[in-house]
Design an enzyme around this catalytic site. Sequence first.
Site, PDB file in Angstrom:
ATOM      1  N   ILE A  94      49.843  34.798  27.849  1.00 13.15           N
ATOM      2  CA  ILE A  94      49.089  34.441  26.637  1.00 13.15           C
ATOM      3  C   ILE A  94      49.796  35.030  25.427  1.00 13.15           C
ATOM      4  O   ILE A  94      50.138  36.208  25.412  1.00 13.15           O
ATOM      5  CB  ILE A  94      47.628  34.919  26.774  1.00 13.15           C
ATOM      6  CG1 ILE A  94      46.963  34.045  27.837  1.00 13.15           C
ATOM      7  CG2 ILE A  94      46.897  34.851  25.446  1.00 13.15           C
ATOM      8  CD1 ILE A  94      45.527  34.278  28.057  1.00 13.15           C
ATOM      9  N   HIS A 110      44.011  40.881  38.572  1.00  9.16           N
ATOM     10  CA  HIS A 110      45.370  40.943  39.114  1.00  9.16           C
ATOM     11  C   HIS A 110      45.328  41.483  40.539  1.00  9.16           C
ATOM     12  O   HIS A 110      44.695  42.509  40.788  1.00  9.16           O
ATOM     13  CB  HIS A 110      46.244  41.840  38.229  1.00  9.16           C
ATOM     14  CG  HIS A 110      47.656  41.909  38.712  1.00  9.16           C
ATOM     15  ND1 HIS A 110      48.522  40.837  38.610  1.00  9.16           N
ATOM     16  CD2 HIS A 110      48.341  42.896  39.342  1.00  9.16           C
ATOM     17  CE1 HIS A 110      49.690  41.179  39.149  1.00  9.16           C
ATOM     18  NE2 HIS A 110      49.607  42.415  39.603  1.00  9.16           N
TER      19      HIS A 110
END
Length: 195
Positions: A94, A110
Site C-alpha cells: 500500500i 501476517h
Amino acid sequence: MVRVAVFASGNGGNFESLVRTSREWDNPPCRIELLIVDKKNAFAIKRAENLGIPCYVVSLKECADKKEYEEKIIKILEDNNIELVALAGYMKIISEVLLNAYRNKIINIHPAYLPNFPGKDGIGDAFRAGASETGVTIHYVDEGVDSGEIIYQEKLIIDKSWDIEKLEEEIHKIEHRIYPMVLKQLCEKIEEERN
C-alpha cells in the site's frame, strides 16, 4: 457501528472467517460492508457472492499507475463510508496515497511472528529456514513491508514432523480465530472513542 472493508488477492479464507464470525456476535461493533480484490480470478470473489457481500475488482493493470489505482479504491471506500480496512491476503504494497487517506485505519494479518519472516511468503520462509517456532501477527499498515505497529501476536511451536501443508493448516487455524477477535476489539475501541 464501524463500517469495515476487507481487501484480498486470492483464496479469501480470512475474509470469510471475519464475515462468518462477525455475524455470530451479540451487539456487533462493526459490519463488513464490502470486499475489494485486485485479481479478477480470486476465489475470494466467489466467497463474497456466497456471503452476500458486495465485491469490487480493482485491477492495477487497468490503471495508469499505482496512484490512480489507489484513488479508485479510496473512492469506493468513501462512497461506502468505510472507516476501517482489514487486509486479508492482499498481496499489494500500500502506497502513501491510500495510507494518507486511511492512516492508522488499515490493519493486516501476517502469517509469521514478526519481525521474523516478513514479506509475501511468511509460512514458506519459516518452513524453509527450519524455524522451531513461528506464529501470526496482526499489525497496522505503514510505508514498510510488515513493519507497522503490532496490535496482537500469537506464537506457534513447529512440530518437526509437519510438512508445509500441515504448517499452513495450523497457521490458518490461528488466523481464523484471532483476526475476528482483534477486529472486534479495535471496532469496540473506535465506538468508545466516538461516544
